[in-house]
Design a protein around this motif. Structure first.
Motif, PDB file in Angstrom:
ATOM      1  N   VAL A  29       0.828  -1.214   0.000  1.00  0.00           N
ATOM      2  CA  VAL A  29       0.000   0.000   0.000  1.00  0.00           C
ATOM      3  C   VAL A  29       0.857   1.258   0.000  1.00  0.00           C
ATOM      4  O   VAL A  29       0.346   2.361  -0.172  1.00  0.00           O
ATOM      5  N   VAL A  30       2.164   1.092   0.182  1.00  0.00           N
ATOM      6  CA  VAL A  30       3.114   2.202   0.050  1.00  0.00           C
ATOM      7  C   VAL A  30       3.856   2.112  -1.275  1.00  0.00           C
ATOM      8  O   VAL A  30       3.948   3.083  -2.025  1.00  0.00           O
ATOM      9  N   THR A  31       4.392   0.938  -1.586  1.00  0.00           N
ATOM     10  CA  THR A  31       5.250   0.816  -2.772  1.00  0.00           C
ATOM     11  C   THR A  31       4.479   1.021  -4.068  1.00  0.00           C
ATOM     12  O   THR A  31       4.948   1.734  -4.970  1.00  0.00           O
ATOM     13  N   VAL A  32       3.315   0.408  -4.204  1.00  0.00           N
ATOM     14  CA  VAL A  32       2.569   0.487  -5.465  1.00  0.00           C
ATOM     15  C   VAL A  32       2.160   1.925  -5.795  1.00  0.00           C
ATOM     16  O   VAL A  32       2.483   2.434  -6.872  1.00  0.00           O
ATOM     17  N   PRO A  33       1.465   2.638  -4.893  1.00  0.00           N
ATOM     18  CA  PRO A  33       1.052   3.998  -5.250  1.00  0.00           C
ATOM     19  C   PRO A  33       2.175   5.028  -5.205  1.00  0.00           C
ATOM     20  O   PRO A  33       1.964   6.180  -5.574  1.00  0.00           O
ATOM     21  N   SER A  34       3.380   4.627  -4.785  1.00  0.00           N
ATOM     22  CA  SER A  34       4.496   5.580  -4.791  1.00  0.00           C
ATOM     23  C   SER A  34       4.909   5.962  -6.206  1.00  0.00           C
ATOM     24  O   SER A  34       5.518   7.014  -6.415  1.00  0.00           O
ATOM     25  N   HIS A  35       4.564   5.104  -7.192  1.00  0.00           N
ATOM     26  CA  HIS A  35       4.957   5.417  -8.568  1.00  0.00           C
ATOM     27  C   HIS A  35       3.867   5.139  -9.587  1.00  0.00           C
ATOM     28  O   HIS A  35       4.007   5.502 -10.761  1.00  0.00           O
ATOM     29  N   LEU A  36       2.775   4.513  -9.164  1.00  0.00           N
ATOM     30  CA  LEU A  36       1.656   4.254 -10.054  1.00  0.00           C
ATOM     31  C   LEU A  36       0.446   5.055  -9.575  1.00  0.00           C
ATOM     32  O   LEU A  36       0.216   5.177  -8.378  1.00  0.00           O
ATOM     33  N   SER A  37      -0.297   5.586 -10.519  1.00  0.00           N
ATOM     34  CA  SER A  37      -1.486   6.363 -10.179  1.00  0.00           C
ATOM     35  C   SER A  37      -2.653   5.399  -9.984  1.00  0.00           C
ATOM     36  O   SER A  37      -3.350   5.036 -10.936  1.00  0.00           O
ATOM     37  N   VAL A  38      -2.834   4.979  -8.737  1.00  0.00           N
ATOM     38  CA  VAL A  38      -3.876   4.010  -8.385  1.00  0.00           C
ATOM     39  C   VAL A  38      -4.533   4.474  -7.086  1.00  0.00           C
ATOM     40  O   VAL A  38      -3.894   4.445  -6.031  1.00  0.00           O
ATOM     41  N   PRO A  39      -5.787   4.890  -7.120  1.00  0.00           N
ATOM     42  CA  PRO A  39      -6.432   5.387  -5.898  1.00  0.00           C
ATOM     43  C   PRO A  39      -6.814   4.308  -4.890  1.00  0.00           C
ATOM     44  O   PRO A  39      -7.011   4.605  -3.712  1.00  0.00           O
ATOM     45  N   GLU A  40      -6.917   3.061  -5.345  1.00  0.00           N
ATOM     46  CA  GLU A  40      -7.327   1.979  -4.450  1.00  0.00           C
ATOM     47  C   GLU A  40      -6.306   0.846  -4.528  1.00  0.00           C
ATOM     48  O   GLU A  40      -6.134   0.223  -5.588  1.00  0.00           O
ATOM     49  N   VAL A  41      -5.605   0.589  -3.425  1.00  0.00           N
ATOM     50  CA  VAL A  41      -4.669  -0.537  -3.339  1.00  0.00           C
ATOM     51  C   VAL A  41      -5.073  -1.362  -2.127  1.00  0.00           C
ATOM     52  O   VAL A  41      -4.979  -0.885  -0.987  1.00  0.00           O
ATOM     53  N   ARG A  42      -5.546  -2.566  -2.359  1.00  0.00           N
ATOM     54  CA  ARG A  42      -6.018  -3.425  -1.270  1.00  0.00           C
ATOM     55  C   ARG A  42      -5.177  -4.687  -1.191  1.00  0.00           C
ATOM     56  O   ARG A  42      -4.825  -5.266  -2.221  1.00  0.00           O
ATOM     57  N   THR A  43      -4.846  -5.101   0.022  1.00  0.00           N
ATOM     58  CA  THR A  43      -4.109  -6.344   0.214  1.00  0.00           C
ATOM     59  C   THR A  43      -4.906  -7.269   1.127  1.00  0.00           C
ATOM     60  O   THR A  43      -5.664  -6.815   1.990  1.00  0.00           O
ATOM     61  N   TYR A  44      -4.740  -8.567   0.930  1.00  0.00           N
ATOM     62  CA  TYR A  44      -5.537  -9.587   1.597  1.00  0.00           C
ATOM     63  C   TYR A  44      -4.619 -10.694   2.111  1.00  0.00           C
ATOM     64  O   TYR A  44      -3.574 -10.954   1.519  1.00  0.00           O
ATOM     65  N   MET A  45      -5.053 -11.350   3.175  1.00  0.00           N
ATOM     66  CA  MET A  45      -4.254 -12.425   3.767  1.00  0.00           C
ATOM     67  C   MET A  45      -5.157 -13.598   4.114  1.00  0.00           C
ATOM     68  O   MET A  45      -6.235 -13.410   4.725  1.00  0.00           O
ATOM     69  N   THR A  46      -4.719 -14.810   3.760  1.00  0.00           N
ATOM     70  CA  THR A  46      -5.488 -15.990   4.140  1.00  0.00           C
ATOM     71  C   THR A  46      -5.669 -16.037   5.656  1.00  0.00           C
ATOM     72  O   THR A  46      -4.758 -15.706   6.419  1.00  0.00           O
TER      73      THR A  46
END
Length: 341
Positions: free
Chosen positions: A219-236
């Motif tokens: 949620v930090v690395t992806v939007p640091s260089h890509l224009s993406v307003p929604e970054v969601r991560t999931y865990m089993t």
């Protein structure tokens, strides 16, 4: 052969990094604050131990002297990252760390954006943060924007190291016990419970129940260089329960390489308009696989195979598909075909 300093070399992940550096033809220079543990590690491998502490800049300078790069494996990174980065900048060498701490990674990218200059500073070059960022970047192809990025972690189990627990405690305090998610183009801190849902993992895992908005460094690395307003991560849920249980033991070696029996499947889905693309990675042991991620990063930094300079995440500084293909001895990746969506 280039020397590469490894701060926190005697830790669980640090030992994997030392072994991977040697396998790739580099000379590891073990460093850290515990001289006894350093000596035990170095003497058995014929290496030069260089004790150093983050509250002693001169000791860090001595530890990095004559090295070509430094990999920081010592958490909590909220404490260690900035001092080791400062030492790397004084030495004029690339810095890579394996931080999974959301706030520590955000601090690194923000604080060193203007200070790193031409020296590479790459945080979260690890299973959490780095791998997801590379997969998302590869899935996007030539695009640099999307409506949503979803990173689902299918871990068979999660036996956390002592370092993982210490870093988690620091993050918990920084958040005042709240959880975090990335929505609307920013980090949000929330007091409500994270949702539970079903995630359609591809084979061989198949659909599994996951904790939604189980925020990791992506949620930090992806939007640091890509224009993406929604970054969601999931865990089993099984892995999340293991992590939450204070009695879950540390990982134990199950093969000749020292890897645990843990398996993982990372499923990244990017969506834009009505179109969806997916990138998947599978392998064994999230701690062991961090080593080839970090060492491949150092190798590319030292051989000039980068797309930018300064403080940047993996997906920005490296050619993501090429980087992922280079990891084939360690992970299996399934990437979408290049070209227009």
């Amino acid at each position: 052969m280039d020397k590469v300093a490894v701060f926190g070399a005697y830790g669980h992940t640090g030992r994997f990094v030392v072994d991977e550096l040697r396998a790739r033809g580099y000379v590891p220079v073990p460093s850290g604050r515990d001289a006894g543990k350093l000596d035990a590690l170095a003497s058995g491998a014929g290496l030069e131990a260089r004790p150093a502490s983050v509250d002693d800049p001169a000791s860090l300078d001595r530890a990095l002297a004559g090295t070509a790069a430094v990999i920081n494996c010592a958490g909590p990174f909220a404490v260690t990252a900035a001092p080791v980065i400062e030492a790397a900048l004084r030495a004029g060498i690339p810095y890579v760390d394996v931080a999974a701490e959301i706030e520590a990674n955000a601090d690194t990218l923000a604080h060193f954006a203007d200070r790193a200059g031409g020296t590479a500073v790459v945080p979260a070059m690890a299973f959490f943060g780095g791998l997801g960022d590379l997969l998302a970047t590869a899935a996007l192809g030539d695009r640099t924007e999307a409506d949503e990025v979803h990173v689902a972690y299918g871990l068979s189990s999660w036996h956390p190291t002592r370092g993982t627990r210490a870093a988690g405690a620091v993050s918990h305090r920084r958040r005042d016990g709240r959880r975090v998610r990335y929505a609307g183009g920013r980090l949000e801190y929330r007091d409500d419970a994270a949702p539970t849902l079903e995630w359609p993992f591809p084979d061989p895992m198949g659909p599994r129940t996951v904790i939604g908005e189980f925020a990791m460094a992506d949620v930090v690395t992806v939007p640091s260089h890509l224009s993406v307003p929604e970054v969601r991560t999931y865990m089993t849920v099984e892995a999340a329960r293991d992590l939450a249980d204070p009695d879950t033991p540390a990982p134990a070696p199950a093969d000749e390489r020292g890897r645990s029996a843990q398996t993982f499947l990372v499923d990244v889905v990017v969506r834009s308009g009505g179109t969806e693309r997916r990138a998947v990675a599978t392998g064994h042991d999230i701690y062991a696989v961090t080593a080839p991620l970090a060492v491949e990063a150092v190798h590319r930094l030292l051989t000039g195979r980068t797309r930018t300079a300064g403080a940047a995440s993996a997906g920005k500084i490296f050619d993501a598909p090429d980087f992922l293909r280079a990891l084939s001895p360690h992970i299996t990746v399934d990437l979408p075909a290049p070209g227009a969506w």
